[in-house]
Design a protein around this motif. Structure first.
Motif, PDB file in Angstrom:
ATOM      1  N   PHE A   1      -5.373   0.327  -1.369  1.00  0.00           N
ATOM      2  CA  PHE A   1      -4.549   0.981  -1.867  1.00  0.00           C
ATOM      3  C   PHE A   1      -3.824   1.961  -1.364  1.00  0.00           C
ATOM      4  N   LEU A   2      -4.737   2.468  -0.879  1.00  0.00           N
ATOM      5  CA  LEU A   2      -3.559   3.410  -0.015  1.00  0.00           C
ATOM      6  C   LEU A   2      -3.343   2.314   1.262  1.00  0.00           C
TER       7      LEU A   2
ATOM      8  N   TYR B   1     -22.088   7.571   0.150  1.00  0.00           N
ATOM      9  CA  TYR B   1     -20.108   7.646   0.738  1.00  0.00           C
ATOM     10  C   TYR B   1     -19.814   8.991   1.617  1.00  0.00           C
TER      11      TYR B   1
ATOM     12  N   ASP C   1      -8.326  -6.282   7.749  1.00  0.00           N
ATOM     13  CA  ASP C   1      -9.153  -5.814   6.248  1.00  0.00           C
ATOM     14  C   ASP C   1     -10.553  -7.397   6.246  1.00  0.00           C
TER      15      ASP C   1
ATOM     16  N   THR D   1      -5.968  10.440  -5.157  1.00  0.00           N
ATOM     17  CA  THR D   1      -5.053  10.346  -4.876  1.00  0.00           C
ATOM     18  C   THR D   1      -4.658   8.717  -6.064  1.00  0.00           C
TER      19      THR D   1
ATOM     20  N   ASP E   1     -14.082  -7.945   9.900  1.00  0.00           N
ATOM     21  CA  ASP E   1     -15.113  -6.765   9.161  1.00  0.00           C
ATOM     22  C   ASP E   1     -15.752  -6.169  10.060  1.00  0.00           C
ATOM     23  N   VAL E   2     -14.585  -4.998  10.303  1.00  0.00           N
ATOM     24  CA  VAL E   2     -14.505  -3.746  11.375  1.00  0.00           C
ATOM     25  C   VAL E   2     -16.073  -2.994  11.719  1.00  0.00           C
TER      26      VAL E   2
ATOM     27  N   LYS F   1     -18.885  10.008   5.703  1.00  0.00           N
ATOM     28  CA  LYS F   1     -18.184  10.503   5.648  1.00  0.00           C
ATOM     29  C   LYS F   1     -17.977  11.248   6.482  1.00  0.00           C
TER      30      LYS F   1
ATOM     31  N   THR G   1     -12.961  -4.512  -0.711  1.00  0.00           N
ATOM     32  CA  THR G   1     -12.393  -3.693  -1.939  1.00  0.00           C
ATOM     33  C   THR G   1     -10.628  -4.209  -1.918  1.00  0.00           C
ATOM     34  N   GLY G   2     -10.217  -4.704  -0.872  1.00  0.00           N
ATOM     35  CA  GLY G   2      -8.538  -4.727  -0.803  1.00  0.00           C
ATOM     36  C   GLY G   2      -8.496  -5.750  -1.698  1.00  0.00           C
TER      37      GLY G   2
HETATM   38  N1  LIG Z   1      -7.987   6.838  -2.785  1.00  0.00           N
HETATM   39  C1  LIG Z   1      -8.475   8.056  -3.307  1.00  0.00           C
HETATM   40  O1  LIG Z   1      -8.062   8.821  -3.867  1.00  0.00           O
HETATM   41  C2  LIG Z   1      -9.058   8.219  -1.962  1.00  0.00           C
HETATM   42  C3  LIG Z   1      -9.874   9.912  -1.649  1.00  0.00           C
HETATM   43  C4  LIG Z   1     -10.376  10.509  -0.476  1.00  0.00           C
HETATM   44  C5  LIG Z   1     -10.449   9.235   0.675  1.00  0.00           C
HETATM   45  N2  LIG Z   1      -9.680   8.018   0.160  1.00  0.00           N
HETATM   46  C6  LIG Z   1     -10.561   7.073   2.353  1.00  0.00           C
HETATM   47  O2  LIG Z   1      -8.963   6.818   2.086  1.00  0.00           O
HETATM   48  C7  LIG Z   1      -9.899   5.080   2.540  1.00  0.00           C
HETATM   49  C8  LIG Z   1      -9.015   3.863   1.504  1.00  0.00           C
HETATM   50  O3  LIG Z   1      -8.679   4.406   0.397  1.00  0.00           O
HETATM   51  P1  LIG Z   1      -8.508   3.407  -0.828  1.00  0.00           P
HETATM   52  O4  LIG Z   1      -8.682   3.932  -2.093  1.00  0.00           O
HETATM   53  O5  LIG Z   1      -7.293   2.717  -0.730  1.00  0.00           O
HETATM   54  O6  LIG Z   1      -9.429   2.345  -0.741  1.00  0.00           O
HETATM   55  P2  LIG Z   1      -9.773   1.135  -1.105  1.00  0.00           P
HETATM   56  O7  LIG Z   1     -10.434   0.171  -1.024  1.00  0.00           O
HETATM   57  O8  LIG Z   1      -8.504   0.589  -2.338  1.00  0.00           O
HETATM   58  O9  LIG Z   1      -9.574   0.406   0.240  1.00  0.00           O
HETATM   59  C9  LIG Z   1      -9.963   0.315   1.913  1.00  0.00           C
HETATM   60  C10 LIG Z   1      -9.524  -1.225   2.567  1.00  0.00           C
HETATM   61  O10 LIG Z   1     -10.170  -1.110   3.030  1.00  0.00           O
HETATM   62  C11 LIG Z   1     -10.851  -2.302   3.211  1.00  0.00           C
HETATM   63  N3  LIG Z   1     -12.297  -2.523   3.687  1.00  0.00           N
HETATM   64  C12 LIG Z   1     -13.859  -1.762   3.433  1.00  0.00           C
HETATM   65  N4  LIG Z   1     -14.370  -2.088   4.155  1.00  0.00           N
HETATM   66  C13 LIG Z   1     -14.370  -3.228   5.278  1.00  0.00           C
HETATM   67  C14 LIG Z   1     -14.941  -3.141   6.274  1.00  0.00           C
HETATM   68  N5  LIG Z   1     -15.471  -2.807   6.670  1.00  0.00           N
HETATM   69  N6  LIG Z   1     -14.100  -3.777   7.942  1.00  0.00           N
HETATM   70  C15 LIG Z   1     -12.633  -3.988   7.215  1.00  0.00           C
HETATM   71  N7  LIG Z   1     -11.536  -3.821   6.286  1.00  0.00           N
HETATM   72  C16 LIG Z   1     -12.930  -2.790   5.260  1.00  0.00           C
HETATM   73  C17 LIG Z   1     -11.174  -3.253   1.988  1.00  0.00           C
HETATM   74  O11 LIG Z   1     -11.060  -4.381   1.759  1.00  0.00           O
HETATM   75  C18 LIG Z   1      -9.658  -1.942   1.506  1.00  0.00           C
HETATM   76  O12 LIG Z   1      -8.520  -3.408   1.488  1.00  0.00           O
HETATM   77  C19 LIG Z   1     -10.874   5.217   2.124  1.00  0.00           C
HETATM   78  O13 LIG Z   1     -11.491   5.297   3.313  1.00  0.00           O
HETATM   79  C20 LIG Z   1     -11.091   6.203   1.633  1.00  0.00           C
HETATM   80  O14 LIG Z   1     -12.989   6.266   1.328  1.00  0.00           O
HETATM   81  C21 LIG Z   1      -9.403   7.901  -0.656  1.00  0.00           C
END
Ligand SMILES: NC(=O)c1ccc[n+]([C@@H]2O[C@H](COP(=O)([O-])OP(=O)(O)OC[C@H]3O[C@@H](n4cnc5c(N)ncnc54)[C@H](O)[C@@H]3O)[C@@H](O)[C@H]2O)c1
Length: 306
Positions: free
Chosen positions: A11-12, A143, A31, A173, A54-55, A147, A35-36
């Motif tokens: 998403f972000l 979680y 990625d 967000t 996978d990171v 972090k 969850t993407g």
């Molecule tokens: N959306 C929010 O409101 C929010 C709030 C606080 C923090 N965050 C942080 O911002 C970041 C993005 O969040 P988001 O809402 O876009 O979530 P999201 O799940 O949509 O995006 C996370 C992305 O990371 C990828 N990913 C996860 N683990 C991975 C791995 N081991 N290797 C490679 N890719 C991996 C997923 O496939 C996904 O595309 C995250 O770190 C999250 O903790 C988001």
């Protein structure tokens, strides 16, 4: 400028990639799609390089990036139940792989931390100096603590290995490309309102959230990355509303007459959340610009087109 965006299909991450493309960056996304969604980058797939990886495994590249954004981490409550160890691993070992990469090849590292490091806060609004009230044994700790470890790793690599780092604490967000089934309040409410069902409100709905529209949020990320601020910076929208007010606003926007339905509050659900964004305003000259009405309308158009 060359950027690596880890978690760029989420998403972000996908909105950040859009912004960086507008600024003419050469972009590589890593990625693993846990969850993407590949569709989040479909509209620009010919303009960027995408590596499925996978990171938690070392990054399979050897070139220098000017900026490395690490947004990889599942972030929804449903994931906390489904894949807690993976979340912990991604923010610790996975983030360390990102930091190691920068140590070996150079480049500025951005860590996506969260307001969850404040836990259920005892002070309000939350400033960056507040150290938090996290339940280390609770259902969200996989979680929240992950972090906190990620932030600690970032600090260690900055102080001991000279890696240039930035840390953002992201507050709630919302916007297009959120997963409809991800369990967070905005997708839940839109999915239910579109189906003309009552919106599920946990507790009595008096708990508050401060919601930031995604474009504002990623502009804050970019401003932080261009700044010299190495301390954590809250990026979020300080206008606070109750969950019940949010439910009513969405029902009104979608002309849903089904009202709301109350259910028991989940354990450790934070009662109040609002960023103090003084640091972001002063140091980054950043503050959110998009009103809730405008943001909800754009989000509605997205969910309605699905
Ligand atoms: N959306 C929010 O409101 C929010 C709030 C606080 C923090 N965050 C942080 O911002 C970041 C993005 O969040 P988001 O809402 O876009 O979530 P999201 O799940 O949509 O995006 C996370 C992305 O990371 C990828 N990913 C996860 N683990 C991975 C791995 N081991 N290797 C490679 N890719 C991996 C997923 O496939 C996904 O595309 C995250 O770190 C999250 O903790 C988001």
């Amino acid at each position: 400028m060359k950027a690596l965006v880890v978690g760029g299909s989420g998403f972000l991450g996908s909105h950040l990639v859009d912004l960086l493309l507008e600024k003419n960056y050469e972009i590589t996304v890593i990625d693993n799609y846990v969850t993407g969604n590949k569709k989040n980058l479909n509209h620009i797939q010919n303009k960027i390089r995408i590596i499925e990886h996978d990171v938690n495994q070392p990054i399979p590249l050897s070139e220098k990036f000017d900026e490395i954004y690490n947004l990889a981490s599942p972030a929804s409550p449903i994931d906390f139940e489904r894949i807690p160890l993976f979340i912990l691993e991604t923010n610790s070992k996975g983030h360390q792989n990102v930091l190691e990469y920068a140590k070996n090849h150079g480049g500025r590292v951005f860590f996506a931390s969260t307001s969850e490091v404040y836990g259920d806060p005892e002070i309000h609004p939350q400033q960056e100096d507040y150290r938090g009230n996290v339940n280390i044994n609770g259902p969200r700790s996989c979680y929240d603590e992950a972090k906190r470890i990620g932030e600690t790793l970032t600090t260690i690599y900055r102080l001991h290995y000279g890696v240039d780092t930035r840390t953002v604490r992201i507050f709630n967000t919302y916007g297009p490309r959120m997963r409809p089934e991800d369990g967070r309040v905005i997708p839940n409410f839109f999915t239910q309102a579109l189906a003309k069902k009552p919106l599920t409100v946990y507790g009595d709905g008096s708990q508050t959230r401060s919601l930031c529209y995604v474009r504002d949020e990623v502009e804050g990320f970019y401003a932080l990355m261009q700044s010299s601020e190495t301390r954590p910076v809250n990026i979020g929208n300080p206008s606070e509303m109750t969950i019940l007010e949010l439910a009513q606003a969405i029902n009104k926007l979608l002309k849903n007459d089904a009202g709301v339905e109350f259910k028991p509050l989940p354990k450790d659900d934070p009662q109040r959340r609002r960023p103090d964004i003084t640091r972001a305003k002063q140091v980054l000259k950043w503050q959110p610009r998009i009103s809730l009405d405008e943001g909800l309308q754009k989000t509605f158009e997205y969910f309605n087109s699905k």
